[in-house]
Write a protein that holds these residues in place. Structure first.
Motif, PDB file in Angstrom:
ATOM      1  N   ALA A 361       1.122  -1.318   0.204  1.00  0.00           N
ATOM      2  CA  ALA A 361       0.020  -0.022   0.090  1.00  0.00           C
ATOM      3  C   ALA A 361       0.893   1.268   0.074  1.00  0.00           C
ATOM      4  CB  ALA A 361      -0.876  -0.090   1.231  1.00  0.00           C
ATOM      5  N   THR A 362       0.694   2.047  -0.840  1.00  0.00           N
ATOM      6  CA  THR A 362       1.588   3.274  -1.313  1.00  0.00           C
ATOM      7  C   THR A 362       0.758   4.756  -1.607  1.00  0.00           C
ATOM      8  OG1 THR A 362       3.091   1.795  -2.094  1.00  0.00           O
ATOM      9  CG2 THR A 362       3.655   4.098  -2.549  1.00  0.00           C
ATOM     10  N   VAL A 363       1.255   5.750  -1.005  1.00  0.00           N
ATOM     11  CA  VAL A 363       0.691   6.916  -1.117  1.00  0.00           C
ATOM     12  C   VAL A 363       1.576   7.812  -1.733  1.00  0.00           C
ATOM     13  CG1 VAL A 363      -0.126   9.132   0.185  1.00  0.00           C
ATOM     14  CG2 VAL A 363      -0.951   6.974   0.895  1.00  0.00           C
ATOM     15  N   ILE A 364       1.390   8.007  -3.188  1.00  0.00           N
ATOM     16  CA  ILE A 364       2.235   8.951  -3.881  1.00  0.00           C
ATOM     17  C   ILE A 364       1.845  10.238  -4.054  1.00  0.00           C
ATOM     18  CG2 ILE A 364       3.408   9.152  -6.026  1.00  0.00           C
ATOM     19  CD1 ILE A 364       3.308   6.186  -6.497  1.00  0.00           C
ATOM     20  N   LEU A 365       2.734  11.364  -3.405  1.00  0.00           N
ATOM     21  CA  LEU A 365       2.431  12.682  -3.365  1.00  0.00           C
ATOM     22  C   LEU A 365       3.014  13.326  -4.446  1.00  0.00           C
ATOM     23  CD1 LEU A 365       3.466  13.150   0.497  1.00  0.00           C
ATOM     24  CD2 LEU A 365       1.018  12.592  -0.708  1.00  0.00           C
ATOM     25  N   VAL A 366       1.862  13.961  -5.518  1.00  0.00           N
ATOM     26  CA  VAL A 366       2.238  14.698  -6.603  1.00  0.00           C
ATOM     27  C   VAL A 366       2.057  16.112  -6.938  1.00  0.00           C
ATOM     28  CG1 VAL A 366       2.050  12.322  -8.110  1.00  0.00           C
ATOM     29  CG2 VAL A 366      -0.050  13.918  -7.750  1.00  0.00           C
ATOM     30  N   TRP A 372       2.987  13.804 -16.892  1.00  0.00           N
ATOM     31  CA  TRP A 372       1.698  13.450 -17.746  1.00  0.00           C
ATOM     32  C   TRP A 372       1.288  12.015 -17.532  1.00  0.00           C
ATOM     33  CZ3 TRP A 372       1.887   9.729 -21.396  1.00  0.00           C
ATOM     34  CH2 TRP A 372       3.389   9.487 -21.855  1.00  0.00           C
ATOM     35  N   LEU A 373       2.247  11.283 -17.314  1.00  0.00           N
ATOM     36  CA  LEU A 373       2.148   9.887 -17.097  1.00  0.00           C
ATOM     37  C   LEU A 373       0.724   9.533 -16.063  1.00  0.00           C
ATOM     38  CD1 LEU A 373       5.601   8.509 -17.156  1.00  0.00           C
ATOM     39  CD2 LEU A 373       3.896   7.832 -19.018  1.00  0.00           C
ATOM     40  N   TRP A 374       0.946  10.286 -14.993  1.00  0.00           N
ATOM     41  CA  TRP A 374      -0.240   9.987 -13.924  1.00  0.00           C
ATOM     42  C   TRP A 374      -1.777  10.420 -14.234  1.00  0.00           C
ATOM     43  CZ3 TRP A 374       1.291   7.078 -10.532  1.00  0.00           C
ATOM     44  CH2 TRP A 374       2.608   7.176 -10.029  1.00  0.00           C
ATOM     45  N   GLY A 375      -1.647  11.430 -15.404  1.00  0.00           N
ATOM     46  CA  GLY A 375      -3.009  11.557 -15.755  1.00  0.00           C
ATOM     47  C   GLY A 375      -3.587  12.966 -14.710  1.00  0.00           C
ATOM     48  N   PRO A 376      -4.790  13.219 -15.210  1.00  0.00           N
ATOM     49  CA  PRO A 376      -5.361  14.359 -14.640  1.00  0.00           C
ATOM     50  C   PRO A 376      -6.216  14.171 -13.196  1.00  0.00           C
ATOM     51  CG  PRO A 376      -6.971  13.852 -16.325  1.00  0.00           C
ATOM     52  CD  PRO A 376      -5.767  12.590 -16.589  1.00  0.00           C
ATOM     53  N   ASN A 377      -6.338  12.656 -13.112  1.00  0.00           N
ATOM     54  CA  ASN A 377      -7.200  12.272 -11.878  1.00  0.00           C
ATOM     55  C   ASN A 377      -6.284  11.893 -10.820  1.00  0.00           C
ATOM     56  OD1 ASN A 377      -9.456  13.075 -13.392  1.00  0.00           O
ATOM     57  ND2 ASN A 377      -9.260  10.868 -14.397  1.00  0.00           N
ATOM     58  N   LEU A 378      -6.773  12.167  -9.510  1.00  0.00           N
ATOM     59  CA  LEU A 378      -6.183  11.656  -8.303  1.00  0.00           C
ATOM     60  C   LEU A 378      -6.900  10.293  -7.788  1.00  0.00           C
ATOM     61  CD1 LEU A 378      -5.831  14.832  -6.433  1.00  0.00           C
ATOM     62  CD2 LEU A 378      -4.067  13.819  -7.821  1.00  0.00           C
ATOM     63  N   GLY A 379      -6.467   9.880  -6.625  1.00  0.00           N
ATOM     64  CA  GLY A 379      -6.961   8.445  -6.347  1.00  0.00           C
ATOM     65  C   GLY A 379      -6.401   7.183  -6.718  1.00  0.00           C
ATOM     66  N   THR A 380      -6.947   6.167  -6.890  1.00  0.00           N
ATOM     67  CA  THR A 380      -6.153   4.902  -7.154  1.00  0.00           C
ATOM     68  C   THR A 380      -5.493   5.057  -8.516  1.00  0.00           C
ATOM     69  OG1 THR A 380      -7.929   3.468  -5.800  1.00  0.00           O
ATOM     70  CG2 THR A 380      -6.392   2.336  -7.250  1.00  0.00           C
ATOM     71  N   SER A 381      -4.357   4.737  -8.572  1.00  0.00           N
ATOM     72  CA  SER A 381      -3.619   4.907  -9.867  1.00  0.00           C
ATOM     73  C   SER A 381      -3.675   3.619 -10.679  1.00  0.00           C
ATOM     74  CB  SER A 381      -2.077   4.961  -9.678  1.00  0.00           C
ATOM     75  OG  SER A 381      -1.375   5.114 -10.755  1.00  0.00           O
ATOM     76  N   PRO A 382      -3.802   3.865 -12.135  1.00  0.00           N
ATOM     77  CA  PRO A 382      -3.854   2.831 -12.992  1.00  0.00           C
ATOM     78  C   PRO A 382      -2.519   1.997 -13.307  1.00  0.00           C
ATOM     79  CG  PRO A 382      -4.122   4.706 -14.282  1.00  0.00           C
ATOM     80  CD  PRO A 382      -4.056   5.055 -12.716  1.00  0.00           C
ATOM     81  N   TYR A 384      -0.354   1.297 -10.537  1.00  0.00           N
ATOM     82  CA  TYR A 384      -0.219   0.523  -9.617  1.00  0.00           C
ATOM     83  C   TYR A 384      -1.561   0.334  -8.861  1.00  0.00           C
ATOM     84  CZ  TYR A 384       4.579   2.139 -10.450  1.00  0.00           C
ATOM     85  OH  TYR A 384       5.787   2.605 -10.930  1.00  0.00           O
ATOM     86  N   PRO A 385      -2.032  -1.038  -8.697  1.00  0.00           N
ATOM     87  CA  PRO A 385      -3.244  -1.212  -8.118  1.00  0.00           C
ATOM     88  C   PRO A 385      -3.236  -0.790  -6.564  1.00  0.00           C
ATOM     89  CG  PRO A 385      -2.927  -2.977  -9.514  1.00  0.00           C
ATOM     90  CD  PRO A 385      -1.641  -2.313  -9.665  1.00  0.00           C
ATOM     91  N   SER A 386      -1.759  -0.877  -6.059  1.00  0.00           N
ATOM     92  CA  SER A 386      -1.944  -0.805  -4.635  1.00  0.00           C
ATOM     93  C   SER A 386      -1.442   0.884  -4.302  1.00  0.00           C
ATOM     94  CB  SER A 386      -0.515  -1.593  -4.047  1.00  0.00           C
ATOM     95  OG  SER A 386       0.490  -1.221  -4.487  1.00  0.00           O
ATOM     96  N   ALA A 387      -1.350   1.643  -5.349  1.00  0.00           N
ATOM     97  CA  ALA A 387      -1.015   3.144  -5.070  1.00  0.00           C
ATOM     98  C   ALA A 387      -2.180   4.003  -5.296  1.00  0.00           C
ATOM     99  CB  ALA A 387       0.222   3.412  -5.995  1.00  0.00           C
ATOM    100  N   GLU A 388      -2.044   5.031  -4.089  1.00  0.00           N
ATOM    101  CA  GLU A 388      -3.146   6.128  -4.464  1.00  0.00           C
ATOM    102  C   GLU A 388      -2.413   7.364  -4.445  1.00  0.00           C
ATOM    103  OE1 GLU A 388      -6.409   8.087  -1.133  1.00  0.00           O
ATOM    104  OE2 GLU A 388      -5.205   6.400  -0.667  1.00  0.00           O
ATOM    105  N   LEU A 389      -2.809   8.325  -5.265  1.00  0.00           N
ATOM    106  CA  LEU A 389      -2.298   9.642  -5.450  1.00  0.00           C
ATOM    107  C   LEU A 389      -2.965  10.584  -4.743  1.00  0.00           C
ATOM    108  CD1 LEU A 389      -1.766   9.492  -9.520  1.00  0.00           C
ATOM    109  CD2 LEU A 389      -0.249   8.687  -7.704  1.00  0.00           C
ATOM    110  N   LEU A 390      -2.050  11.507  -4.002  1.00  0.00           N
ATOM    111  CA  LEU A 390      -2.860  12.681  -3.528  1.00  0.00           C
ATOM    112  C   LEU A 390      -1.814  13.993  -3.876  1.00  0.00           C
ATOM    113  CD1 LEU A 390      -3.116  11.465   0.515  1.00  0.00           C
ATOM    114  CD2 LEU A 390      -4.813  11.763  -1.325  1.00  0.00           C
ATOM    115  N   ARG A 391      -2.358  14.976  -3.767  1.00  0.00           N
ATOM    116  CA  ARG A 391      -1.424  16.288  -4.056  1.00  0.00           C
ATOM    117  C   ARG A 391      -0.580  16.477  -2.876  1.00  0.00           C
ATOM    118  NH1 ARG A 391      -1.795  16.488  -8.958  1.00  0.00           N
ATOM    119  NH2 ARG A 391      -3.686  17.474 -10.011  1.00  0.00           N
ATOM    120  N   ASP A 392       0.529  17.142  -3.091  1.00  0.00           N
ATOM    121  CA  ASP A 392       1.618  16.812  -2.195  1.00  0.00           C
ATOM    122  C   ASP A 392       1.143  18.134  -1.092  1.00  0.00           C
ATOM    123  OD1 ASP A 392       1.930  19.105  -3.485  1.00  0.00           O
ATOM    124  OD2 ASP A 392       3.960  18.683  -4.296  1.00  0.00           O
TER     125      ASP A 392
END
Length: 405
Positions: A361-366, A372-382, A384-392
């Motif tokens: 389980a990983t929280v990546i702060l962007v 651009w690889l992350w795309g425009p949306n936060l939340g679960t990342s396509p 890595y199924p175990s990763a969640e994106l949050l704004r830094d």
């Protein structure tokens, strides 16, 4: 020995010929002699400043250009050359004053309006800069520098449609300009439009720079009679950008991954070091070209790169972010301990990618301007199924995530 008028005319003519032939050093010496003989001769001062600009000696060009602007108050070129010199020296307030004088002399000049926009932007006055670019484009609606600059301003505040419209207009007159195509591609990709953006993004490979390219044919997706090398295109193989790109993108195809020493023991598959012989390789592909070459979509990405470490049941939290961690939490900060973590929090750097690739389980702060690889949306990342994106800067969201783990 003093120079008479005839000698000054002859010396000036010879200096202009030298400058026209590209011999700016000789031209500078000649114009310097004229200025020494006639210190208030505005045109000679202006020409001396110009050749010093050509030689890249901006600090030395400033003094004759300032004096020329005083002696030639109605000469637009004298004002704009002074402004250009001051911009190079970071003297933006003074440059703005020179450009204002030039604009009064020639109010319908698109280049003056554009340079005014550049200067205002350098001063952090974005709204005024945009108005200056608007003026430049009202005079010449296809002025490429102004279109590109305004597109940057619009994109920075999320006005994607306007930014793309400016780039499309610029590309009408310069359809093969790789920088314009790359910028258009990046804007589309940041909105998640891979279908249109990926092809334009390849224009980066046409732009000269310190980019690494192995001496192998570039793979275009065809079957190969030999091994395929996947390589990071950045010049510094140990840079953070290379480490994260390798973990994020080396997937979806059977190949040898060119990687840094930092990752060599992590990757469970064939690897190569930069500088090793390339015997037996049939072709190579840059990692950032794989989404296009393999027809990836953000909704159907291949599984992450397989790594050697095996995650273990543990209660510790890995912390690989520059933001302050919570107090009284058992943290680990070395990548070797990542497999022993139940949660990893990190910036968009390789330890966070390694944890996510291992299924931890990983929280990546962007940041707001995330890759651009992350795309425009936060939340679960396509990715890595175990990763969640949050704004830094989302401290509340991070605190809630930590409280619930």
């Amino acid at each position: 020995m003093p120079l008479n008028d005839q000698q000054i005319q002859t010396l000036g003519r010879d200096a202009l010929q030298r400058a026209a032939a590209g011999d700016f050093a000789s031209a500078e010496e000649m114009f310097g002699r004229i200025v020494e003989a006639r210190p208030n001769m505005g045109q000679a001062l202006h020409l001396l400043g110009q050749v010093r600009l050509k030689l890249g000696r901006f600090a030395e060009a400033r003094e004759p250009l300032e004096r020329a602007a005083q002696f030639l108050p109605r000469d637009v070129t004298a004002q704009t050359n002074l402004a250009g010199c001051l911009i190079q020296l970071g003297r933006h307030e003074q440059a703005l004053a020179a450009l204002a004088k030039a604009a009064k002399l020639k109010p319908d000049d698109a280049a003056i309006a554009h340079n005014t926009g550049r200067t205002l932007e350098a001063l952090g006055r974005a709204e005024e800069a945009e108005r200056a670019y608007d003026l430049a484009l009202s005079i010449d609606h296809r002025l490429l520098p102004a279109l590109s600059a305004r597109a940057e301003l619009l994109a920075a505040r999320g006005e994607w449609a306007g930014a793309l419209a400016d780039l499309e207009t610029a590309l009408v007159s310069q359809p093969n300009d790789p920088r314009l195509r790359l910028r258009r591609g990046e804007l589309m990709l940041r909105q998640g439009d891979w279908w249109r953006g990926l092809d334009d993004y390849e224009a980066r490979l046409e732009i000269p720079g310190e980019r690494y390219t192995p001496e192998l044919p570039r793979w275009q997706g065809e079957p190969l009679d030999g091994r395929l090398l996947l390589y990071p295109e950045q010049a510094d193989i140990e840079s953070e950008a290379v480490l994260r790109d390798t973990l994020m993108l080396a997937r979806g195809v059977e190949a040898v991954v060119q990687c840094s020493a930092t990752l060599a023991d992590w990757i469970d598959g064939p690897t190569a070091r930069r500088g090793e012989p390339l015997d037996g390789f049939a072709a190579a592909a840059p990692l950032r070209s794989l989404p296009l070459l393999l027809n990836w979509t953000r909704d159907a990405l291949p599984p992450p790169l397989k790594l050697r470490p095996i995650p273990k049941s543990a209660s510790r939290i890995g912390w690989f972010s520059t933001c302050e961690p919570p107090a009284d939490v058992d943290l680990v900060r070395t990548p070797e301990e990542i497999p022993n973590c139940r949660l990893v929090v990190g910036d968009d750097t390789w330890p966070a990618h390694a944890a996510a690739a291992l299924g931890i389980a990983t929280v990546i702060l962007v940041p707001n301007t995330a890759d651009w690889l992350w795309g425009p949306n936060l939340g679960t990342s396509p990715w890595y199924p175990s990763a969640e994106l949050l704004r830094d800067d989302d401290r509340e969201g991070l605190a809630a995530r930590l409280a619930g783990c």
